[in-house]
Design a protein around this motif. Sequence first.
Motif, PDB file in Angstrom:
ATOM      1  N   LEU A  83       0.857  -1.182   0.000  1.00 18.85           N
ATOM      2  CA  LEU A  83       0.000   0.000   0.000  1.00 18.85           C
ATOM      3  C   LEU A  83       0.891   1.229   0.000  1.00 18.85           C
ATOM      4  O   LEU A  83       1.708   1.400   0.899  1.00 18.85           O
ATOM      5  N   MET A  84       0.736   2.062  -1.003  1.00 20.20           N
ATOM      6  CA  MET A  84       1.558   3.254  -1.133  1.00 20.20           C
ATOM      7  C   MET A  84       1.001   4.361  -0.241  1.00 20.20           C
ATOM      8  O   MET A  84      -0.200   4.642  -0.265  1.00 20.20           O
ATOM      9  N   VAL A  85       1.876   4.953   0.554  1.00 21.28           N
ATOM     10  CA  VAL A  85       1.504   6.054   1.449  1.00 21.28           C
ATOM     11  C   VAL A  85       2.087   7.323   0.840  1.00 21.28           C
ATOM     12  O   VAL A  85       3.292   7.430   0.657  1.00 21.28           O
ATOM     13  N   THR A  86       1.207   8.270   0.493  1.00 20.58           N
ATOM     14  CA  THR A  86       1.704   9.444  -0.228  1.00 20.58           C
ATOM     15  C   THR A  86       0.774  10.645  -0.097  1.00 20.58           C
ATOM     16  O   THR A  86      -0.426  10.488   0.096  1.00 20.58           O
ATOM     17  N   THR A  96       1.878   4.624 -12.386  1.00 19.61           N
ATOM     18  CA  THR A  96       3.165   3.932 -12.244  1.00 19.61           C
ATOM     19  C   THR A  96       3.129   2.935 -11.089  1.00 19.61           C
ATOM     20  O   THR A  96       3.573   1.793 -11.228  1.00 19.61           O
ATOM     21  N   ALA A  97       2.576   3.350  -9.966  1.00 17.55           N
ATOM     22  CA  ALA A  97       2.511   2.468  -8.798  1.00 17.55           C
ATOM     23  C   ALA A  97       1.656   1.236  -9.093  1.00 17.55           C
ATOM     24  O   ALA A  97       2.029   0.111  -8.739  1.00 17.55           O
ATOM     25  N   ILE A  98       0.533   1.421  -9.750  1.00 17.58           N
ATOM     26  CA  ILE A  98      -0.338   0.292 -10.091  1.00 17.58           C
ATOM     27  C   ILE A  98       0.376  -0.654 -11.057  1.00 17.58           C
ATOM     28  O   ILE A  98       0.351  -1.872 -10.894  1.00 17.58           O
ATOM     29  N   GLN A  99       1.035  -0.089 -12.056  1.00 18.65           N
ATOM     30  CA  GLN A  99       1.769  -0.920 -13.011  1.00 18.65           C
ATOM     31  C   GLN A  99       2.870  -1.723 -12.336  1.00 18.65           C
ATOM     32  O   GLN A  99       3.206  -2.822 -12.766  1.00 18.65           O
ATOM     33  N   ARG A 100       3.432  -1.170 -11.276  1.00 20.51           N
ATOM     34  CA  ARG A 100       4.524  -1.847 -10.570  1.00 20.51           C
ATOM     35  C   ARG A 100       4.033  -2.786  -9.470  1.00 20.51           C
ATOM     36  O   ARG A 100       4.836  -3.400  -8.781  1.00 20.51           O
ATOM     37  N   GLY A 101       2.724  -2.880  -9.297  1.00 22.57           N
ATOM     38  CA  GLY A 101       2.178  -3.870  -8.377  1.00 22.57           C
ATOM     39  C   GLY A 101       1.563  -3.375  -7.089  1.00 22.57           C
ATOM     40  O   GLY A 101       1.255  -4.171  -6.205  1.00 22.57           O
ATOM     41  N   ALA A 102       1.360  -2.068  -6.949  1.00 25.39           N
ATOM     42  CA  ALA A 102       0.730  -1.552  -5.734  1.00 25.39           C
ATOM     43  C   ALA A 102      -0.690  -2.101  -5.593  1.00 25.39           C
ATOM     44  O   ALA A 102      -1.418  -2.219  -6.571  1.00 25.39           O
ATOM     45  N   SER A 103      -1.054  -2.421  -4.359  1.00 25.09           N
ATOM     46  CA  SER A 103      -2.389  -2.957  -4.083  1.00 25.09           C
ATOM     47  C   SER A 103      -3.381  -1.884  -3.669  1.00 25.09           C
ATOM     48  O   SER A 103      -4.572  -2.143  -3.602  1.00 25.09           O
ATOM     49  N   GLY A 104      -2.883  -0.684  -3.370  1.00 29.67           N
ATOM     50  CA  GLY A 104      -3.764   0.393  -2.953  1.00 29.67           C
ATOM     51  C   GLY A 104      -2.971   1.598  -2.503  1.00 29.67           C
ATOM     52  O   GLY A 104      -1.737   1.594  -2.533  1.00 29.67           O
ATOM     53  N   PHE A 105      -3.703   2.635  -2.080  1.00 26.25           N
ATOM     54  CA  PHE A 105      -3.091   3.914  -1.707  1.00 26.25           C
ATOM     55  C   PHE A 105      -3.681   4.436  -0.415  1.00 26.25           C
ATOM     56  O   PHE A 105      -4.885   4.353  -0.206  1.00 26.25           O
ATOM     57  N   ILE A 106      -2.821   4.977   0.420  1.00 30.89           N
ATOM     58  CA  ILE A 106      -3.233   5.706   1.614  1.00 30.89           C
ATOM     59  C   ILE A 106      -2.745   7.130   1.388  1.00 30.89           C
ATOM     60  O   ILE A 106      -1.544   7.397   1.423  1.00 30.89           O
ATOM     61  N   LEU A 107      -3.677   8.027   1.089  1.00 28.07           N
ATOM     62  CA  LEU A 107      -3.317   9.405   0.774  1.00 28.07           C
ATOM     63  C   LEU A 107      -3.229  10.248   2.037  1.00 28.07           C
ATOM     64  O   LEU A 107      -4.111  10.202   2.891  1.00 28.07           O
ATOM     65  N   LYS A 108      -2.134  11.008   2.145  1.00 28.52           N
ATOM     66  CA  LYS A 108      -1.931  11.936   3.254  1.00 28.52           C
ATOM     67  C   LYS A 108      -2.651  13.233   2.942  1.00 28.52           C
ATOM     68  O   LYS A 108      -2.635  13.659   1.794  1.00 28.52           O
ATOM     69  N   PRO A 109      -3.247  13.900   3.884  1.00 30.69           N
ATOM     70  CA  PRO A 109      -3.421  13.453   5.262  1.00 30.69           C
ATOM     71  C   PRO A 109      -4.500  12.377   5.327  1.00 30.69           C
ATOM     72  O   PRO A 109      -5.503  12.453   4.607  1.00 30.69           O
ATOM     73  N   PHE A 110      -4.310  11.393   6.163  1.00 32.30           N
ATOM     74  CA  PHE A 110      -5.251  10.285   6.238  1.00 32.30           C
ATOM     75  C   PHE A 110      -5.901  10.246   7.614  1.00 32.30           C
ATOM     76  O   PHE A 110      -5.464  10.910   8.542  1.00 32.30           O
ATOM     77  N   THR A 118      -8.575   0.724   3.535  1.00 34.31           N
ATOM     78  CA  THR A 118      -7.571   0.319   2.549  1.00 34.31           C
ATOM     79  C   THR A 118      -6.924  -1.007   2.954  1.00 34.31           C
ATOM     80  O   THR A 118      -6.743  -1.900   2.122  1.00 34.31           O
ATOM     81  N   LEU A 119      -6.584  -1.141   4.232  1.00 31.27           N
ATOM     82  CA  LEU A 119      -6.018  -2.402   4.725  1.00 31.27           C
ATOM     83  C   LEU A 119      -7.007  -3.551   4.571  1.00 31.27           C
ATOM     84  O   LEU A 119      -6.630  -4.653   4.158  1.00 31.27           O
ATOM     85  N   ASN A 120      -8.270  -3.309   4.887  1.00 32.59           N
ATOM     86  CA  ASN A 120      -9.281  -4.359   4.789  1.00 32.59           C
ATOM     87  C   ASN A 120      -9.468  -4.830   3.349  1.00 32.59           C
ATOM     88  O   ASN A 120      -9.677  -6.024   3.104  1.00 32.59           O
ATOM     89  N   LYS A 121      -9.394  -3.908   2.397  1.00 35.21           N
ATOM     90  CA  LYS A 121      -9.494  -4.300   0.984  1.00 35.21           C
ATOM     91  C   LYS A 121      -8.304  -5.161   0.578  1.00 35.21           C
ATOM     92  O   LYS A 121      -8.463  -6.178  -0.107  1.00 35.21           O
ATOM     93  N   ALA A 122      -7.108  -4.769   1.007  1.00 34.76           N
ATOM     94  CA  ALA A 122      -5.919  -5.569   0.710  1.00 34.76           C
ATOM     95  C   ALA A 122      -6.017  -6.926   1.402  1.00 34.76           C
ATOM     96  O   ALA A 122      -5.669  -7.959   0.809  1.00 34.76           O
ATOM     97  N   ALA A 123      -6.505  -6.954   2.633  1.00 33.66           N
ATOM     98  CA  ALA A 123      -6.644  -8.206   3.377  1.00 33.66           C
ATOM     99  C   ALA A 123      -7.637  -9.142   2.700  1.00 33.66           C
ATOM    100  O   ALA A 123      -7.386 -10.351   2.603  1.00 33.66           O
ATOM    101  N   ALA A 124      -8.754  -8.608   2.229  1.00 31.70           N
ATOM    102  CA  ALA A 124      -9.749  -9.433   1.542  1.00 31.70           C
ATOM    103  C   ALA A 124      -9.150 -10.061   0.287  1.00 31.70           C
ATOM    104  O   ALA A 124      -9.369 -11.243   0.001  1.00 31.70           O
TER     105      ALA A 124
END
Length: 132
Positions: A83-86, A96-110, A118-124
Amino acid sequence: MPEPVVLSVFIIDDNETTRAILRMIIQGENYHVIGEANNGISGLARARRLRPDIVCLDIEMPDSNGLDILIEIKQTLPNTAVLMVTGNNDRATIVTAIQRGASGFILKPFNSGVVLDTLNKAAAFLKSHLKK
């Protein structure tokens, strides 16, 4: 009734406050923070050793680019969700992140709701692939 699966999470972010907030939000009955790193190089080495289920990875760090670290993590740990934090949500970075295999994003400020969602989606996704 089966035991709930607790997933391991590793945090790579150069900002100590961001790491602390993520750790407080994530640590709980569904997720266990197994470690953290303040830069991409040591984070990559520790993630390879610890083999977490999920990595929260900052994109912009002084010593390395999170998008490059993402490639290394996915090559070594292909079943780990990253999960990319940005704070940078420009289209080119996201693509670019998706093409390289990122499973999701946590956008700052979060906030905790966004992080846990976001974690629950990745966990599922991970749990559906663990059954196969």
